[in-house]
Design a protein around this motif. Structure first.
Motif, short mmCIF file in Angstrom:
data_model
loop_
_atom_site.label_atom_id
_atom_site.label_comp_id
_atom_site.label_asym_id
_atom_site.label_seq_id
_atom_site.Cartn_x
_atom_site.Cartn_y
_atom_site.Cartn_z
N ASP A 1 -8.72 4.89 -8.16
CA ASP A 1 -10.03 5.44 -7.78
C ASP A 1 -10.83 5.87 -9.01
O ASP A 1 -11.57 6.84 -8.96
CB ASP A 1 -9.86 6.60 -6.80
CG ASP A 1 -9.17 7.80 -7.44
OD1 ASP A 1 -8.76 7.69 -8.62
OD2 ASP A 1 -9.05 8.84 -6.77
N GLY A 2 -10.63 5.13 -10.09
CA GLY A 2 -11.43 5.45 -11.29
C GLY A 2 -11.02 6.74 -11.96
O GLY A 2 -11.82 7.35 -12.66
N GLY A 3 -9.76 7.17 -11.78
CA GLY A 3 -9.27 8.35 -12.50
C GLY A 3 -9.71 9.67 -11.90
O GLY A 3 -9.71 10.69 -12.58
N GLN A 4 -10.05 9.66 -10.62
CA GLN A 4 -10.53 10.89 -9.98
C GLN A 4 -9.41 11.74 -9.40
O GLN A 4 -9.58 12.93 -9.16
CB GLN A 4 -11.50 10.54 -8.84
CG GLN A 4 -12.71 9.74 -9.30
CD GLN A 4 -13.45 10.41 -10.45
OE1 GLN A 4 -13.96 11.50 -10.31
NE2 GLN A 4 -13.47 9.75 -11.59
N SER A 5 -8.26 11.12 -9.12
CA SER A 5 -7.19 11.87 -8.47
C SER A 5 -5.84 11.29 -8.85
O SER A 5 -5.73 10.51 -9.80
CB SER A 5 -7.38 11.84 -6.95
OG SER A 5 -7.18 10.52 -6.47
N GLN A 6 -4.82 11.66 -8.10
CA GLN A 6 -3.45 11.26 -8.43
C GLN A 6 -3.31 9.74 -8.53
O GLN A 6 -3.66 9.02 -7.59
CB GLN A 6 -2.51 11.79 -7.33
CG GLN A 6 -1.06 11.45 -7.57
CD GLN A 6 -0.13 12.19 -6.61
OE1 GLN A 6 1.07 12.11 -6.76
NE2 GLN A 6 -0.67 12.91 -5.65
N PRO A 7 -2.78 9.26 -9.67
CA PRO A 7 -2.52 7.81 -9.75
C PRO A 7 -1.50 7.40 -8.69
O PRO A 7 -0.63 8.18 -8.31
CB PRO A 7 -1.95 7.65 -11.16
CG PRO A 7 -2.17 8.93 -11.88
CD PRO A 7 -2.37 9.99 -10.86
N GLU A 8 -1.63 6.14 -8.24
CA GLU A 8 -0.75 5.67 -7.16
C GLU A 8 0.41 4.85 -7.71
O GLU A 8 0.25 4.10 -8.68
CB GLU A 8 -1.55 4.80 -6.18
CG GLU A 8 -2.54 5.60 -5.36
CD GLU A 8 -3.34 4.72 -4.41
OE1 GLU A 8 -2.82 3.68 -3.96
OE2 GLU A 8 -4.49 5.09 -4.13
N TYR A 9 1.56 4.98 -7.04
CA TYR A 9 2.74 4.20 -7.42
C TYR A 9 2.40 2.72 -7.47
O TYR A 9 1.78 2.19 -6.54
CB TYR A 9 3.87 4.45 -6.40
CG TYR A 9 5.04 3.51 -6.56
CD1 TYR A 9 5.70 3.39 -7.78
CD2 TYR A 9 5.49 2.74 -5.49
CE1 TYR A 9 6.77 2.53 -7.93
CE2 TYR A 9 6.57 1.88 -5.63
CZ TYR A 9 7.20 1.77 -6.86
OH TYR A 9 8.25 0.90 -7.00
N ASN A 10 2.80 2.07 -8.58
CA ASN A 10 2.51 0.64 -8.73
C ASN A 10 3.81 -0.15 -8.88
O ASN A 10 4.41 -0.19 -9.96
CB ASN A 10 1.61 0.41 -9.95
CG ASN A 10 1.14 -1.03 -10.02
OD1 ASN A 10 1.74 -1.92 -9.40
ND2 ASN A 10 0.09 -1.27 -10.78
N PRO A 11 4.25 -0.80 -7.80
CA PRO A 11 5.53 -1.52 -7.84
C PRO A 11 5.48 -2.79 -8.69
O PRO A 11 6.52 -3.42 -8.90
CB PRO A 11 5.77 -1.87 -6.36
CG PRO A 11 4.42 -1.92 -5.76
CD PRO A 11 3.60 -0.88 -6.49
N LEU A 12 4.30 -3.15 -9.22
CA LEU A 12 4.20 -4.38 -10.01
C LEU A 12 4.48 -4.14 -11.50
O LEU A 12 4.46 -5.08 -12.29
CB LEU A 12 2.83 -5.03 -9.81
CG LEU A 12 2.55 -5.40 -8.34
CD1 LEU A 12 1.17 -6.05 -8.23
CD2 LEU A 12 3.62 -6.33 -7.79
N ALA A 13 4.72 -2.89 -11.87
CA ALA A 13 5.19 -2.63 -13.23
C ALA A 13 6.60 -3.20 -13.37
O ALA A 13 7.43 -2.98 -12.50
CB ALA A 13 5.21 -1.13 -13.50
#
Ligand code: HEM
Ligand SMILES: *[C@@H]1O[C@H](CO)[C@@H](O)[C@H](O)[C@H]1NC(C)=O
Ligand SMILES: *[C@@H]1O[C@H](CO)[C@@H](O)[C@H](O)[C@H]1NC(C)=O
Ligand SMILES: *[C@@H]1O[C@H](CO)[C@@H](O)[C@H](O)[C@H]1NC(C)=O
Ligand SMILES: *[C@@H]1O[C@H](CO)[C@@H](O)[C@H](O)[C@H]1NC(C)=O
Length: 217
Positions: free
Chosen positions: A96-108
């Motif tokens: 969300d453009g750095g507005q809130s908690q980053p989301e888990y990204n399983p593609l790392a």
């Protein structure tokens, strides 16, 4: 992390390598350290693994490393306690453009290496990342990641960090809900100080932080 015991033999293969390990510690969080080392094969070909370590006192609820300059730009690693002895490493991207908690990204494409866990009041993650030279792909087609790239030769590469003090999260869920940081900052790292020669092919669970030489940034 239990599965590492089954595979430990791989990590014991004799790899005679001394890694130059670049260490950064935030001035306001001297007990928190971020380390990086990059095989020369990755630097030469602009593809392959980079190695990161996050080492944080258990007085921190979570500690995080980001690639790039700010929350909205790229790959974020968050470390917290899973139990009294184990850690969770949560790769995240801001959606969300750095507005809130980053989301888990399983593609790392990460491997948590041997030596990771909680001991002596420290949470440690030894990380092999196979796709950290650019922004991780994201599951959302609308809010895709930025154009971030990491130059493994870069003498002034942008990184950032954040942490939150407090009691342990005690969650093995990489998507655990986390409270906002109470400390954060940015740094520039000279990756020419973080190179190592990997003449022999490195085992999947090779941990350069066990035998490296140290450079303080
Ligand atoms: C856990 C949930 C998180 C929330 C709700 C959150 C929220 C925010 C908000 C609202 C700001 C702008 C206001 C300010 O500067 O204080 C901010 C800035 C910042 N956050 Fe986070 N954040 C979170 C996690 C993280 C993580 C994991 C990192 C990783 C290193 C991070 C790094 C930063 C940095 C470096 C800034 C200042 C530069 C910027 O605005 O991007 N944050 N955060
Ligand atoms: C890093 O520098 C070396 C030596 O100049 C060069 O061969 C290599 O292509 C460079 N790597 C990248 C990713 O630019
Ligand atoms: C988290 O685990 C620690 C032991 O590591 C325990 O002392 C603490 O009570 C736990 N906290 C919660 C909220 O479960
Ligand atoms: C995508 O990002 C925009 C702002 O950059 C935000 O308003 C929107 O809620 C985000 N969508 C999702 C699904 O996170
Ligand atoms: C992660 O990287 C390895 C080594 O390059 C590759 O074999 C594997 O397919 C990758 N996994 C994902 C999920 O991309």
């Amino acid at each position: 992390m239990h599965t590492f015991h089954l595979l430990q033999g791989l990590a014991l293969a004799p790899v005679l390598v001394t890694a130059n390990i670049l260490i950064y510690s935030p001035p306001s969080q001297p007990a928190l350290t971020y380390s990086i080392t990059i095989p020369d094969t990755t630097t030469a070909t602009d593809s392959g693994p980079i190695y990161l370590q996050i080492s944080a006192p258990t007085t921190l609820q979570w500690a995080s490393l980001g690639q790039g300059t700010q929350m909205d730009s790229a790959n974020i690693f968050i470390l917290y306690a899973a139990s009294a002895t184990e850690v969770t490493l949560s790769p995240r991207s801001s959606m969300d453009g750095g507005q809130s908690q980053p989301e888990y990204n399983p593609l790392a494409n990460l491997t948590l290496l041997p030596g990771s866990g909680i001991d002596n009041g420290r949470m440690i993650a030894n990380i092999r990342c196979m796709n950290c030279l650019s922004a991780w792909p994201t599951l959302s087609s609308t809010n895709s990641s930025s154009e971030y790239t990491l130059d493994p030769n870069g003498t002034s590469t942008a990184w950032f960090w954040a942490s939150k003090s407090g009691p342990p999260v005690n969650s093995s869920d990489p998507a655990a809900d986390l409270a906002m940081h109470d400390d954060k900052g940015t740094m520039q790292l000279d990756l020419s100080l973080a190179q190592f020669t990997s003449a022999e092919s490195l085992g999947v669970l090779y941990n350069p932080f066990l035998e490296g030489s140290i450079v303080i940034s």
